[in-house]
Design a protein around this motif. Structure first.
Motif, PDB file in Angstrom:
ATOM      1  N   ALA A 155       3.588 -16.652  -0.862  1.00 25.15           N
ATOM      2  CA  ALA A 155       3.970 -16.343  -2.237  1.00 25.15           C
ATOM      3  C   ALA A 155       4.301 -14.859  -2.391  1.00 25.15           C
ATOM      4  N   ASP A 156       5.199 -14.558  -3.333  1.00 27.13           N
ATOM      5  CA  ASP A 156       5.508 -13.174  -3.701  1.00 27.13           C
ATOM      6  C   ASP A 156       4.531 -12.776  -4.798  1.00 27.13           C
ATOM      7  N   VAL A 157       3.527 -11.990  -4.455  1.00 26.26           N
ATOM      8  CA  VAL A 157       2.462 -11.631  -5.395  1.00 26.26           C
ATOM      9  C   VAL A 157       2.673 -10.200  -5.872  1.00 26.26           C
ATOM     10  N   ILE A 158       2.880 -10.057  -7.180  1.00 25.44           N
ATOM     11  CA  ILE A 158       3.086  -8.743  -7.793  1.00 25.44           C
ATOM     12  C   ILE A 158       1.769  -8.290  -8.410  1.00 25.44           C
ATOM     13  N   LYS A 159       1.226  -7.215  -7.881  1.00 27.29           N
ATOM     14  CA  LYS A 159      -0.040  -6.673  -8.381  1.00 27.29           C
ATOM     15  C   LYS A 159       0.260  -5.663  -9.481  1.00 27.29           C
ATOM     16  N   VAL A 160      -0.227  -5.929 -10.670  1.00 24.51           N
ATOM     17  CA  VAL A 160      -0.046  -5.030 -11.810  1.00 24.51           C
ATOM     18  C   VAL A 160      -1.322  -4.206 -11.948  1.00 24.51           C
ATOM     19  N   GLU A 161      -1.197  -2.882 -11.819  1.00 20.62           N
ATOM     20  CA  GLU A 161      -2.391  -2.037 -11.888  1.00 20.62           C
ATOM     21  C   GLU A 161      -2.121  -0.772 -12.694  1.00 20.62           C
ATOM     22  N   PRO A 162      -3.202  -0.150 -13.208  1.00 28.48           N
ATOM     23  CA  PRO A 162      -3.034   1.086 -13.982  1.00 28.48           C
ATOM     24  C   PRO A 162      -2.697   2.264 -13.080  1.00 28.48           C
ATOM     25  N   ALA A 163      -2.402   3.402 -13.686  1.00 28.06           N
ATOM     26  CA  ALA A 163      -1.967   4.579 -12.912  1.00 28.06           C
ATOM     27  C   ALA A 163      -3.014   5.018 -11.894  1.00 28.06           C
ATOM     28  N   GLU A 164      -4.290   4.849 -12.219  1.00 34.93           N
ATOM     29  CA  GLU A 164      -5.340   5.244 -11.271  1.00 34.93           C
ATOM     30  C   GLU A 164      -5.582   4.169 -10.220  1.00 34.93           C
ATOM     31  N   GLY A 165      -4.934   3.029 -10.379  1.00 29.70           N
ATOM     32  CA  GLY A 165      -5.077   1.949  -9.417  1.00 29.70           C
ATOM     33  C   GLY A 165      -6.211   1.000  -9.766  1.00 29.70           C
ATOM     34  N   ASP A 166      -6.178  -0.155  -9.166  1.00 29.76           N
ATOM     35  CA  ASP A 166      -7.261  -1.133  -9.252  1.00 29.76           C
ATOM     36  C   ASP A 166      -8.576  -0.427  -8.909  1.00 29.76           C
ATOM     37  N   TRP A 167      -9.635  -0.691  -9.687  1.00 27.51           N
ATOM     38  CA  TRP A 167     -10.899   0.026  -9.436  1.00 27.51           C
ATOM     39  C   TRP A 167     -11.504  -0.317  -8.075  1.00 27.51           C
ATOM     40  N   ALA A 168     -11.039  -1.386  -7.433  1.00 28.36           N
ATOM     41  CA  ALA A 168     -11.525  -1.681  -6.082  1.00 28.36           C
ATOM     42  C   ALA A 168     -11.083  -0.612  -5.087  1.00 28.36           C
ATOM     43  N   ARG A 169     -10.072   0.164  -5.447  1.00 26.82           N
ATOM     44  CA  ARG A 169      -9.602   1.238  -4.567  1.00 26.82           C
ATOM     45  C   ARG A 169     -10.591   2.403  -4.497  1.00 26.82           C
ATOM     46  N   SER A 170     -11.612   2.378  -5.351  1.00 29.73           N
ATOM     47  CA  SER A 170     -12.575   3.490  -5.365  1.00 29.73           C
ATOM     48  C   SER A 170     -14.000   3.033  -5.054  1.00 29.73           C
ATOM     49  N   ILE A 171     -14.178   1.765  -4.603  1.00 27.75           N
ATOM     50  CA  ILE A 171     -15.521   1.299  -4.240  1.00 27.75           C
ATOM     51  C   ILE A 171     -15.764   1.600  -2.771  1.00 27.75           C
ATOM     52  N   GLY A 172     -16.818   2.339  -2.482  1.00 30.52           N
ATOM     53  CA  GLY A 172     -17.123   2.668  -1.096  1.00 30.52           C
ATOM     54  C   GLY A 172     -16.262   3.821  -0.592  1.00 30.52           C
ATOM     55  N   GLN A 173     -16.198   3.966   0.717  1.00 35.97           N
ATOM     56  CA  GLN A 173     -15.457   5.062   1.334  1.00 35.97           C
ATOM     57  C   GLN A 173     -13.962   4.902   1.089  1.00 35.97           C
ATOM     58  N   GLU A 174     -13.321   5.974   0.584  1.00 33.25           N
ATOM     59  CA  GLU A 174     -11.890   5.937   0.308  1.00 33.25           C
ATOM     60  C   GLU A 174     -11.100   6.543   1.464  1.00 33.25           C
ATOM     61  N   TYR A 175     -10.001   5.883   1.789  1.00 32.54           N
ATOM     62  CA  TYR A 175      -9.064   6.373   2.804  1.00 32.54           C
ATOM     63  C   TYR A 175      -7.672   6.365   2.168  1.00 32.54           C
ATOM     64  N   GLY A 176      -7.266   7.499   1.598  1.00 31.38           N
ATOM     65  CA  GLY A 176      -6.009   7.515   0.856  1.00 31.38           C
ATOM     66  C   GLY A 176      -6.116   6.597  -0.349  1.00 31.38           C
ATOM     67  N   ASP A 177      -5.166   5.665  -0.461  1.00 30.31           N
ATOM     68  CA  ASP A 177      -5.166   4.711  -1.572  1.00 30.31           C
ATOM     69  C   ASP A 177      -6.093   3.522  -1.334  1.00 30.31           C
ATOM     70  N   TYR A 178      -6.818   3.517  -0.225  1.00 26.68           N
ATOM     71  CA  TYR A 178      -7.482   2.294   0.201  1.00 26.68           C
ATOM     72  C   TYR A 178      -8.992   2.419   0.359  1.00 26.68           C
ATOM     73  N   THR A 179      -9.664   1.266   0.200  1.00 30.33           N
ATOM     74  CA  THR A 179     -11.037   1.060   0.649  1.00 30.33           C
ATOM     75  C   THR A 179     -11.049  -0.302   1.347  1.00 30.33           C
ATOM     76  N   ALA A 180     -12.153  -0.624   2.003  1.00 27.62           N
ATOM     77  CA  ALA A 180     -12.253  -1.940   2.634  1.00 27.62           C
ATOM     78  C   ALA A 180     -12.105  -3.051   1.595  1.00 27.62           C
ATOM     79  N   PHE A 181     -12.600  -2.814   0.373  1.00 29.94           N
ATOM     80  CA  PHE A 181     -12.477  -3.807  -0.691  1.00 29.94           C
ATOM     81  C   PHE A 181     -11.016  -4.045  -1.057  1.00 29.94           C
TER      82      PHE A 181
END
Length: 390
Positions: free
Chosen positions: A33-59
């Motif tokens: 499927a073509d999945v379009i993720k709609v997120e706020p300017a700061e990004g999905d809050w899962a991007r800040s749970i745990g250790q951050e690597y750029g825009d990413y976390t394991a979550f």
């Protein structure tokens, strides 16, 4: 459509954040499927749970592989027109807000089902859409407490503990995704969409069905078999399971428990459960007398189920994990580490660098998605200037 991508041509607008909703969307993306993720300017809050690597976390990597990202301010004037264009051409819509929030934002099922009668609308909440707790926020640890899991997940200290593997989020996502799959199948004949409600509370209850029923009828957990459990050795821990009578016989012969073997109290699993404390105490002393490697070799030779308690690193690097290609090593744009991502059972293995093995950066596909929705360069620039998208 193909066996590898049965959902090719299906479009999903994923407005959820965290793990449960996004992981449901990720599974749809892995099926094509073509999945379009709609997120706020700061990004999905899962991007800040745990250790951050750029825009990413394991979550965020786990829950968003294979998607495209558009950044949008859902409260900005003009945002609803953009969203409506996307939703009108979509097959599935996923939201994960508390009940009532999506309605206030203007994306209720009633309105969107008129905009797109074929839409499958998925709501994932904490405690469900009804009841006195419907508006309470909820994350995985709270549901572990609320649904009874923590009352039985006791450590050696006798205290209740949560498990950190976000099992309730993941379970809820799996239940939601299978409901979407069934709805997509039905839509082929009916041509109609529907609303799917799933909550973390329901997901937690369903994944614990055996214990919910047994615990309600019989009370606190009792060992299902003995002497089964995790035992400390001289240099680590070993998990052993003995259920059937012949397994107990093999165990006794392997470790020299001749008296236990002939004792009528231990002839059946029911009897062994009645005397579990005695057996567990004796087994604990036994295993503490030698190394994990010693006991694992002895018990494996005897045909008794056992495994060393491993760390995640040991599991990832184990020869069995490698032989079955259980894990694929992924690199994400702008993030240094290589991620050992477990492959989804039943699907083709991920290929690092492919679209399906890449989680989007925040807003990475904003312009491309707007172009697909019919916006020209001038209109896109206006939306950017107005802060509707970024």
């Amino acid at each position: 459509m193909s066996f590898e991508k049965p959902y090719e041509g299906i479009r999903v607008v994923d407005m959820s954040q965290g793990v449960a909703g996004p992981y449901c969307g990720m599974l749809l993306a892995q099926h094509g499927a073509d999945v379009i993720k709609v997120e706020p300017a700061e990004g999905d809050w899962a991007r800040s749970i745990g250790q951050e690597y750029g825009d990413y976390t394991a979550f965020s990597v786990t829950a968003n592989l294979g998607k495209r990202s558009i950044v949008m301010d859902l409260k900005a004037p003009g945002s609803q027109e953009v969203m409506d264009r996307m939703i009108a051409e979509s097959d599935v819509f996923i939201e994960g807000f508390r009940p009532g929030v999506t309605d206030r934002l203007g994306y209720s099922y009633d309105r969107l089902s008129k905009l797109n009668p074929n839409l499958i609308y998925v709501s994932i909440s904490g405690f469900g859409q009804r009841g006195p707790m419907r508006e309470r926020p909820a994350m995985d640890p709270l549901l572990q407490a609320f649904t009874g899991f923590m009352s039985e997940n006791l450590g050696n200290d006798g205290l209740p503990h949560r498990t950190p593997l976000v099992m309730i989020d993941m379970a809820t996502a799996l239940y939601a995704q299978q409901a979407v799959a069934a709805a997509l199948f039905a839509a082929r004949d009916t041509g109609r969409g529907r609303k799917i409600d799933a909550s973390l509370m329901e997901g937690a209850a369903a994944i614990q069905s055996v214990r919910v029923m047994d615990g309600y009828l019989e009370g606190p957990y009792r060992v299902a078999s003995a002497p089964s459990g995790a035992f400390e050795t001289q240099d680590g821990w070993l998990m052993m399971i003995i259920v059937r009578d012949r397994e107990f016989e093999r165990f006794c012969k392997a470790v020299g428990w001749t008296d236990f073997l002939t004792d009528p109290r231990f002839a059946t699993n029911g009897g062994r459960r009645d005397h579990a404390e005695l057996l567990l105490d004796a087994a604990g002393r036994l295993f503490a007398s030698n190394t994990t490697e010693h006991w694992q070799a002895l018990l494996t030779d005897a045909g008794v189920q056992n495994e060393k308690l491993q760390t995640y690193r040991e599991f990832v690097e184990h020869p069995q994990t490698a032989a079955t290609e259980t894990v694929t090593w992924l690199q994400q744009p702008g993030a240094e580490p290589r991620w050992p991502m477990p492959n989804v059972p039943g699907l083709a293995r991920l290929v690092s660098g492919s679209d399906q093995a890449t989680a989007p950066c925040i807003g990475e596909h904003t312009r491309a998605i707007l172009e697909e929705s019919g916006y020209d360069d001038a209109a896109i620039e206006r939306l950017l200037e107005q802060g509707v998208v970024s």
